[in-house]
Enzyme design. Structure first.
Site, mmCIF file in Angstrom:
data_model
loop_
_atom_site.group_PDB
_atom_site.id
_atom_site.type_symbol
_atom_site.label_atom_id
_atom_site.label_comp_id
_atom_site.label_asym_id
_atom_site.label_seq_id
_atom_site.Cartn_x
_atom_site.Cartn_y
_atom_site.Cartn_z
ATOM 1 N N GLU A 197 0.842 -1.216 0.000
ATOM 2 C CA GLU A 197 0.000 0.000 0.000
ATOM 3 C C GLU A 197 0.872 1.259 0.000
ATOM 4 O O GLU A 197 0.527 2.274 0.602
ATOM 5 C CB GLU A 197 -0.953 0.004 1.196
ATOM 6 C CG GLU A 197 -1.918 -1.153 1.137
ATOM 7 C CD GLU A 197 -3.306 -0.776 1.620
ATOM 8 O OE1 GLU A 197 -3.659 0.415 1.623
ATOM 9 O OE2 GLU A 197 -4.037 -1.701 1.983
HETATM 10 C C1 LIG Z 1 2.606 -9.788 0.221
HETATM 11 C C2 LIG Z 1 2.505 -8.759 -0.851
HETATM 12 C C3 LIG Z 1 1.280 -8.464 -1.420
HETATM 13 C C4 LIG Z 1 1.190 -7.527 -2.452
HETATM 14 N N1 LIG Z 1 -0.027 -7.305 -3.045
HETATM 15 C C5 LIG Z 1 -0.077 -6.527 -4.159
HETATM 16 C C6 LIG Z 1 -1.297 -6.410 -4.895
HETATM 17 O O1 LIG Z 1 -2.322 -6.964 -4.531
HETATM 18 N N2 LIG Z 1 -1.285 -5.671 -6.031
HETATM 19 C C7 LIG Z 1 -0.160 -5.029 -6.463
HETATM 20 O O2 LIG Z 1 -0.213 -4.378 -7.495
HETATM 21 N N3 LIG Z 1 1.006 -5.102 -5.766
HETATM 22 C C8 LIG Z 1 1.077 -5.847 -4.641
HETATM 23 N N4 LIG Z 1 2.249 -5.962 -3.948
HETATM 24 C C9 LIG Z 1 3.417 -5.218 -4.398
HETATM 25 C C10 LIG Z 1 3.769 -4.058 -3.479
HETATM 26 O O3 LIG Z 1 2.857 -3.023 -3.645
HETATM 27 C C11 LIG Z 1 5.216 -3.645 -3.803
HETATM 28 O O4 LIG Z 1 6.032 -4.633 -3.198
HETATM 29 C C12 LIG Z 1 5.567 -2.273 -3.307
HETATM 30 O O5 LIG Z 1 4.901 -1.304 -4.061
HETATM 31 C C13 LIG Z 1 7.067 -1.985 -3.403
HETATM 32 O O6 LIG Z 1 7.575 -2.320 -4.660
HETATM 33 P P1 LIG Z 1 8.845 -3.278 -4.760
HETATM 34 O O7 LIG Z 1 8.621 -4.435 -3.884
HETATM 35 O O8 LIG Z 1 9.118 -3.524 -6.167
HETATM 36 O O9 LIG Z 1 10.022 -2.440 -4.106
HETATM 37 P P2 LIG Z 1 10.911 -1.343 -4.825
HETATM 38 O O10 LIG Z 1 10.054 -0.320 -5.452
HETATM 39 O O11 LIG Z 1 11.951 -1.984 -5.637
HETATM 40 O O12 LIG Z 1 11.598 -0.674 -3.541
HETATM 41 C C14 LIG Z 1 12.597 -1.337 -2.762
HETATM 42 C C15 LIG Z 1 12.990 -0.411 -1.625
HETATM 43 O O13 LIG Z 1 13.464 0.835 -2.153
HETATM 44 C C16 LIG Z 1 12.685 1.926 -1.662
HETATM 45 N N5 LIG Z 1 12.524 2.920 -2.711
HETATM 46 C C17 LIG Z 1 12.016 2.752 -3.954
HETATM 47 N N6 LIG Z 1 12.007 3.901 -4.614
HETATM 48 C C18 LIG Z 1 12.534 4.839 -3.786
HETATM 49 C C19 LIG Z 1 12.770 6.245 -3.879
HETATM 50 N N7 LIG Z 1 12.452 6.955 -4.955
HETATM 51 N N8 LIG Z 1 13.322 6.863 -2.814
HETATM 52 C C20 LIG Z 1 13.630 6.193 -1.690
HETATM 53 N N9 LIG Z 1 13.412 4.876 -1.546
HETATM 54 C C21 LIG Z 1 12.865 4.204 -2.565
HETATM 55 C C22 LIG Z 1 11.372 1.309 -1.242
HETATM 56 O O14 LIG Z 1 10.724 2.065 -0.265
HETATM 57 C C23 LIG Z 1 11.813 -0.062 -0.729
HETATM 58 O O15 LIG Z 1 12.260 0.055 0.596
HETATM 59 C C24 LIG Z 1 2.355 -6.872 -2.900
HETATM 60 C C25 LIG Z 1 3.577 -7.136 -2.298
HETATM 61 C C26 LIG Z 1 3.668 -8.071 -1.300
HETATM 62 C C27 LIG Z 1 5.018 -8.363 -0.702
#
Ligand SMILES: Cc1cc2nc3c(=O)[nH]c(=O)nc-3n(C[C@H](O)[C@H](O)[C@H](O)COP(=O)(O)OP(=O)(O)OC[C@H]3O[C@@H](n4cnc5c(N)ncnc54)[C@H](O)[C@@H]3O)c2cc1C
Length: 714
Positions: A519
């Protein structure tokens, strides 16, 4: 009282200055893009009023169990143990009649008898909320937005209480969280129970077969459904995000076609945004929808990852790139939101992910291969999908506050029982200061989360579709981190037992960790909070400067007088404290602290804007501190407003609320002062350059580079 009747209206988005996380999924923006405070006066707050006292203050009228300590050798009564209690629950489950089924019937009967039809509920007369959080960035406190604390009508209270009982009974007697976690699956009979209770359609209007709950009522039920993390995520993925697009931006036809079966839970929904290469940076998705030559449908191709309910859903809200011809006739790639039925064909999913926590929730890859989506299934406008996605995410986050508070309240009950019976060093654990501190910590956190969540829900329930996205993001950040810290403290109270799989604490710990990630990650949300507020304050400041340049004497004089007052040691007074103030006398000191913090926060933001200008978007360590201060300010406001209401209406244990509020506000005040000191230009407290240097070194070497303590050069 007010029921949310959002219909097809999409709330206007808060534009976010470029740079807030590169068009990040959760930041809520609609663009793609990657002075030391004056020393505090006053102490820790006046003493609480005598219990039961209903003061005639300035507010308007609305305004352990204990058991004998077990001997060391005796079997210990352990909180949450799979013992007789659980066997009893299993027997009751096996009893077969099913609380949910009976409750479902009961609920339906009660609903028709008691429920005030949505249309008949009196709407609140208050004006829509006008940017309370954003005003804080100007050093202003729009008290009329937050005082008195939101009030619901008796009818609404009665209605929600009718739901609470059966749902609580179901979760206590029929939900086996340990089994759900172990099997990594919610059993069909539990899903059926949730359907029977109407929990798949909590916010869907009654005309489409849902319960039609307001945000406030939804928050209340969230306190209970959060007791099982897997269920909470399943329900939230379905309605807080999966079907929300249809609810807030769908056409009447889309609503009529899809909502009834989604409300009953016959169809489950999922929200498909994240892709392997696109997480926080949601604007970079690659899934593509191509319009057919006859213009009647789109062909959808691409893969989504980590989709909650991905393997269960029959209806998906999918975001994909589409070609859009803009006003100048140029073809551009823009994101569009679609309602996709599994039955359209070409929809497949991977096997459920094996996860750290919320193991019973279904998280899968979802693939679309030449899936034919009729053009009638576009949500909102073609090319308007990014706004739809942000609106969906923004509208649901506030509920994490009440959900986390619900879980912590449960943990307090479970651990207090243990602390009051377990003896070490010939004393009960509860007699040790360091254990007592943990209970105070959990109670304060739960109180603050609740206060923030219900204040925000109340604002959102006002007519006029107020934009509370910054407030909701603040609730999410505060409560996810608070929940994680509290579960860890609760586990610590149990010592080694807390670490054992026989007890639920390690499961709560695993389940809670996701709250900081999905979220909108807390990093991205902090950037969103800080940048949205600073952009707002910056605009107003720019207008003022323009006026001064134009020769507007009034504005120039006001600025001059403000600076003069500051230089002479201004006494800050927003009308919270004092004889004619809004807060109760026993909260005066907290009110003063809030006022002072708000004023100097405004000055701090001004200083930062003039120091960094537009490059502020690249100053992440600065933005994090700005967000931390404003989150505390909102939390202080919520607790002071709520506690004032509790005293003024003589709520049970209001003196305890005053105590928790004064503890929180005093701690937050000093933290804020320290944080704002760090934000000064030449602050000794600011180690940012050193932090960046150390991180650079580690990242360049991709390792910890210090010599081992046992290494030698001789
Ligand atoms: C159990 C689970 C359920 C989920 N359910 C859904 C769902 O129903 N639908 C859906 O669409 N998605 C879903 N997701 C995806 C979730 O929304 C993403 O994991 C989340 O948006 C973060 O993306 P990422 O994991 O690719 O991390 P990344 O975007 O790669 O980020 C990795 C780290 O870097 C940080 N970061 C990234 N960009 C920046 C920046 N510009 N500045 C500083 N820090 C930054 C982040 O905060 C994080 O700590 C789910 C994920 C999980 C684990």
């Amino acid at each position: 009282m007010h029921r949310c009747t959002r219909g097809a209206v999409v709330r206007p988005l808060t534009p976010c200055p470029a740079g807030a996380g590169a068009g990040s999924q959760p930041c809520g923006c609609d663009r793609g893009h990657g002075g030391r405070p004056v020393a505090a006066g006053g102490g820790g707050g006046a003493g609480p009023p005598a219990a039961g006292r209903v003061p005639s203050g300035p507010l308007p009228p609305h305004g352990l169990r204990t058991s004998a300590p077990p001997l060391r050798a005796a079997p210990r009564r352990l909180p949450g143990r799979a013992g007789p209690g659980r066997a009893g629950a299993e027997a009751r489950r096996a009893g077969g009649r099913g609380v949910a089924a009976m409750s479902g019937l009961l609920l339906r009967a009660l609903r028709s008898a008691l429920r005030v039809p949505a249309a008949a509920r009196p709407l609140r007369t208050a004006a829509p909320c006008a940017a309370f959080a954003k005003e804080l960035f100007r050093g202003a406190l729009s008290k009329e937005e937050v005082f008195p604390y939101p009030e619901i009508s008796n009818e609404e209270l009665q209605e929600i209480n009718q739901f609470v009982g059966p749902v609580e009974k179901f979760f206590t007697e029929e939900v086996d969280s340990k089994k759900i976690d172990q099997d990594a699956k919610i059993p069909p009979e539990t899903l059926k129970g949730l359907r029977d209770l109407g929990l798949f359609g909590m916010q869907i209007p009654e005309e489409y077969g849902g319960l039609g709950l307001s945000n406030t009522m939804y928050a209340r039920l969230g306190e209970i459904t959060s007791l099982d993390g897997s269920i909470a995520v399943t329900l939230a993925a379905h309605q807080a995000i999966g079907l929300k697009g249809i609810l807030i931006a769908g056409t009447d036809e889309q609503k009529a076609k899809y909502l009834p079966k989604l409300a009953s839970g016959e169809h489950i929904a999922a929200f498909c945004l994240t892709e392997p290469g696109s997480g926080s940076d949601a604007a970079s998705i690659q899934t593509r929808a191509t319009l057919s030559e006859d213009g009647k449908h789109f062909l959808l191709n691409g893969s989504k990852v980590w989709i909650s309910n991905g393997g269960l859903a029959s209806i998906f809200t999918v975001f994909a790139r589409t070609e859009v011809v803009d006003k100048d006739g140029q073809v551009k790639d823009k994101i569009t939101a679609f309602i996709v039925e599994r039955d359209f064909g070409g929809v497949t999913h991977g096997k459920p992910e094996d996860k750290l926590g919320i193991r019973g929730s279904n998280t899968c890859e979802v693939h679309f291969e030449n899936t034919k989506v009729p053009i009638e299934n576009v949500i909102g406008e073609v090319g308007g999908g990014f706004k739809v996605a942000m609106n969906i995410l923004n509208s649901g986050r506030f509920s994490m506050g009440s959900a986390s508070a619900g879980m912590i309240k449960k943990l307090i009950e479970m651990t207090a029982e243990y602390a009051c019976t377990r003896k070490q060093f010939n004393k009960k654990l509860s007699e040790f200061g360091l254990i007592q501190e943990k209970f105070c910590f959990m109670a304060v956190k739960a109180y603050v989360m609740e206060s923030m969540a219900y204040l925000t829900a109340g604002m959102m329930d006002r007519p006029g579709f107020p934009d509370c996205s910054v407030e909701a993001a603040m609730v999410k950040v505060f409560s996810s981190e608070g929940a994680w810290a509290c579960v860890s403290e609760a586990l610590q109270i149990l010592g080694g037992l807390g670490y054992m799989k026989d007890y639920p604490y390690e499961r709560f710990l695993r389940d809670t960790r996701i709250l900081l990630i999905f979220e909108g990650t807390n990093e991205i949300l902090r950037l969103y909070i800080a940048l949205t507020g600073m952009q707002y304050a910056g605009k107003i400041l720019t207008e003022k400067i323009k006026e001064i340049k134009k020769g507007n004497v009034g504005v120039a004089l006001e600025e001059f007088l403000n600076k003069l007052r500051d230089s002479m040691g201004r006494k800050v007074d927003f009308g919270l404290a004092g004889d004619r103030g809004l807060v109760h006398p026993s909260l005066q000191e907290s009110g003063k602290k809030l006022e002072e913090n708000v004023y100097y926060f405004g000055n701090t933001v001004r200083g930062l804007l003039s120091r960094f200008g537009k490059t502020i978007v690249d100053e992440q360590l600065v933005l994090k501190r700005v967000a931390d201060v404003v989150i505390n300010l909102y939390a202080m406001t919520a607790t002071i407003s709520r506690a004032s209401r509790s005293i003024s209406i003589g709520l049970r244990n209001h003196d305890h609320e005053v105590l928790l509020t004064n503890i929180f506000c005093t701690e937050a005040y000093f933290k804020n002062n320290y944080t704002m000191a760090q934000l000064q230009k030449y602050a000794e407290e600011n180690l940012d350059d050193c932090i960046k240097k150390a991180a650079k070194h580690v990242l360049e070497k991709r390792a910890y580079t210090c010599s081992h303590p046992l290494d030698r050069t001789f």
